[in-house]
Design a protein around this motif. Structure first.
Motif, PDB file in Angstrom:
ATOM      1  N   LEU A  62      36.400  43.692  40.965  1.00 39.16           N
ATOM      2  CA  LEU A  62      35.588  44.981  40.705  1.00 39.16           C
ATOM      3  C   LEU A  62      35.583  45.420  39.127  1.00 39.16           C
ATOM      4  CD1 LEU A  62      36.603  47.332  43.603  1.00 39.16           C
ATOM      5  CD2 LEU A  62      34.624  45.889  43.602  1.00 39.16           C
ATOM      6  N   ASP A  63      34.353  45.533  38.669  1.00 38.48           N
ATOM      7  CA  ASP A  63      34.754  46.022  37.044  1.00 38.48           C
ATOM      8  C   ASP A  63      35.170  45.027  36.128  1.00 38.48           C
ATOM      9  OD1 ASP A  63      33.807  47.780  35.297  1.00 38.48           O
ATOM     10  OD2 ASP A  63      34.757  49.412  35.913  1.00 38.48           O
ATOM     11  N   MET A  64      35.157  43.760  36.590  1.00 37.69           N
ATOM     12  CA  MET A  64      35.978  42.736  35.830  1.00 37.69           C
ATOM     13  C   MET A  64      35.126  42.175  34.723  1.00 37.69           C
ATOM     14  SD  MET A  64      37.765  39.225  37.358  1.00 37.69           S
ATOM     15  CE  MET A  64      36.303  38.253  37.930  1.00 37.69           C
ATOM     16  N   CYS A 121      32.464  39.220  43.788  1.00 36.41           N
ATOM     17  CA  CYS A 121      32.340  39.240  42.385  1.00 36.41           C
ATOM     18  C   CYS A 121      30.635  39.375  41.993  1.00 36.41           C
ATOM     19  CB  CYS A 121      32.999  38.231  41.752  1.00 36.41           C
ATOM     20  SG  CYS A 121      33.096  38.108  40.040  1.00 36.41           S
ATOM     21  N   PRO A 122      30.264  40.643  42.268  1.00 34.24           N
ATOM     22  CA  PRO A 122      28.810  40.513  42.123  1.00 34.24           C
ATOM     23  C   PRO A 122      28.378  40.522  40.526  1.00 34.24           C
ATOM     24  CG  PRO A 122      29.526  42.832  42.409  1.00 34.24           C
ATOM     25  CD  PRO A 122      30.821  41.792  42.393  1.00 34.24           C
ATOM     26  N   GLY A 149      30.154  33.907  40.714  1.00 35.32           N
ATOM     27  CA  GLY A 149      30.482  35.038  41.956  1.00 35.32           C
ATOM     28  C   GLY A 149      29.310  35.436  42.835  1.00 35.32           C
ATOM     29  N   HIS A 150      29.697  36.023  43.947  1.00 34.85           N
ATOM     30  CA  HIS A 150      28.570  36.421  44.491  1.00 34.85           C
ATOM     31  C   HIS A 150      28.846  37.660  45.394  1.00 34.85           C
ATOM     32  CE1 HIS A 150      29.613  35.493  48.741  1.00 34.85           C
ATOM     33  NE2 HIS A 150      28.099  35.494  49.236  1.00 34.85           N
ATOM     34  N   PRO A 151      28.277  38.514  45.886  1.00 33.32           N
ATOM     35  CA  PRO A 151      28.217  39.802  46.520  1.00 33.32           C
ATOM     36  C   PRO A 151      28.382  39.840  48.140  1.00 33.32           C
ATOM     37  CG  PRO A 151      25.963  39.985  46.005  1.00 33.32           C
ATOM     38  CD  PRO A 151      26.658  38.377  45.641  1.00 33.32           C
TER      39      PRO A 151
END
Ligand code: URP
Ligand code: ZN
Ligand code: ZN
Length: 460
Positions: free
Chosen positions: A61-63, A316-317, A336-338
């Motif tokens: 999140l928020d990465m 990891c959207p 990344g994907h959600p």
């Protein structure tokens, strides 16, 4: 506040029975038949499955990553998780090379504290293991309750550490009762293949897949397991995708070492044919990439054999505009994907409803095992007297369709657009409070609490 959940079918990793659950404050205080109905709130769960809230031990999140940030922050990400039945997530702090673990912890805590809606914990990713970092391991484990340390054997030039650092870190982590998590793919081989494809003008998302063949994962997984065996350090392989890697782990772990394996929902149900549709394939550009049908069979079998203990997401959207950063060069597509919101329902529909796993196995791999492996059990990961009242109530018959137009993740596409699922999350409780009901979130940001975790030696 007291809550009574009446007449639901309670399913844990080991049990399956119909009963009532009484909650006082944040905790389950009684389970039994026909409990007195004098609670302040009564939820009728007749015909529904009542299960432990999901635990997703692999989210970002928020990465800051690949020149941008993952698009869900702690508020949007943990809220979306709750909508999908996941009550606790474990995110990854990334040490900046040259900086301390403590400064990275402060940075990540600053993003999460006061923003998370659901409960969360942290793994610490060590990207620069040196004498200073070494001194911080004990404090992380004993003071901060961060007992798992992530390492990357890939992302050369960014997050990757070499085997020398790995061995040193393993020895230190083992000494203090922690565990090493690993992204196990061969970073040098991948780096070589990426450059080769680019020089040949092969720039489409398909070449992301072709730059990370199965052998890159099998080789690194085996090497990691060997190093963990030598140092006697407990290990956990994140997002394992394929037959070669699982077989390497299977062989190496015949030495009876402590080695755990996670796969992610996408590797069980999606395959590499999605990379064939030109840039559309960027939606599923992740590392490792999606694999073949035969790998899906291996992973389902691995779950049932107990070799794969956890199904996570590696959520990891990135917005489509962010994915477009790699329009002319697959190596610039943020990886990344959600899936944080979709994991529990996808695994139920594709796993339980299609008879690939039992209901008990479902609970085990979506919640209980993660709680045990990462030192949160039995506070989290089960339905028992004394446990946190983290509960997912699911209607096993309700059909619904996944879509970007209805999901709550902060991302403008769905990796599962139009998928028709059976089984819908109806009500979710987090530490006794109603989090989700009637398709609405009833918790404010800031309710989510940081969960300190126990040492590995105390719980396995
Ligand atoms: O593609 C992925 N997996 N993105 C997130 C970073 C990682 O490797 O887990
Ligand atoms: Zn990874
Ligand atoms: Zn990841």
């Amino acid at each position: 506040m007291s809550t009574l959940i009446k007449n639901g079918r309670i399913i844990t990793a080991t049990d399956d029975y119909i009963a009532d659950i009484l909650i006082e404050g944040e905790t389950i205080v009684a389970i039994g038949k026909n409990l007195a109905e004098n609670a302040e709130r009564v939820i009728d769960a007749t015909g529904k499955f009542v299960m432990p809230g999901g635990i997703d031990p692999h989210v970002h999140l928020d990465m800051p990553f690949m020149g941008t940030y993952s698009s869900d922050n702690y508020e949007t990400g943990t809220r979306a998780a709750l909508f999908g039945g996941t009550t606790t997530v474990i995110d990854f702090i990334l040490q900046k090379q040259g900086n301390s673990l403590q400064s990275a912890l402060e940075e990540w805590s600053g993003r999460a504290n006061g923003n998370a809606v659901g409960d969360y914990s942290f793994h610490m990713a060590v990207t620069d293991f040196n004498e200073n970092t070494k001194q911080e391991i004990k404090t992380m484990i004993e003071k901060e309750g961060i007992t798992s340390f992530k390492t990357f054997m890939a992302y050369k030039g960014a997050l990757m550490i070499d085997d020398r650092q790995m061995i040193g870190l393993m020895e230190e982590v083992k000494k203090h009762g922690g565990m090493i998590n690993v992204h196990a793919t061969n970073g040098d081989m991948i780096d070589y293949l990426v450059q080769k494809h680019k020089e040949e003008g092969k720039l489409a998302p398909l070449y992301h897949y072709l730059s990370q063949p199965e052998i890159t994962e099998a080789e690194a997984s085996e090497r990691f397991v060997d190093m963990a065996s030598y140092t006697e350090c407990p290990g956990y392989i994140v997002h394992l995708t394929c037959e070669g890697a699982l077989n390497a782990v299977r062989n190496a772990t015949r030495r009876n070492q402590k080695m755990f394996v996670e796969t992610c929902i996408q590797y069980l149900i999606l395959d590499a044919s999605l990379y064939e549709n030109n840039f559309e394939g960027a939606k599923w550009v992740m590392s490792p990439p999606l694999r073949e049908k035969k790998d899906q069979e291996t992973l389902w079998a691995g779950i049932n054999q107990g070799l794969v203990q956890v199904v996570a997401t590696d959520h990891c959207p990135f917005m489509w505009e962010q994915k477009l950063m790699g329009k002319d060069d697959f190596s610039k597509i943020p990886n990344g994907h959600p899936a944080i919101e979709n994991r529990m329902e996808l695994l139920f529909s594709e796993g339980v409803m299609k008879n690939k796993i039992t209901l008990n196995k479902y609970v085990e791999v979506s919640s209980t095992n993660a709680a045990k492996i990462f030192g949160m059990f039995p506070k989290k990961g089960t339905i028992a007297v004394g446990s946190d009242a983290d509960i997912m109530i699911l209607d096993p018959k309700e059909k619904h369709t996944l879509s970007v137009s209805t999901h709550h993740m902060n991302v403008d596409y769905s990796g599962y657009e139009g998928w028709e699922l059976t089984g819908k999350v109806k009500t979710v409780l987090l530490r006794g409070k109603i989090a989700i009901d009637d398709n609405k979130c009833q918790l404010e940001k800031g309710y989510g609490k940081f969960i300190k975790r126990n040492k590995v030696t105390q719980h396995i």
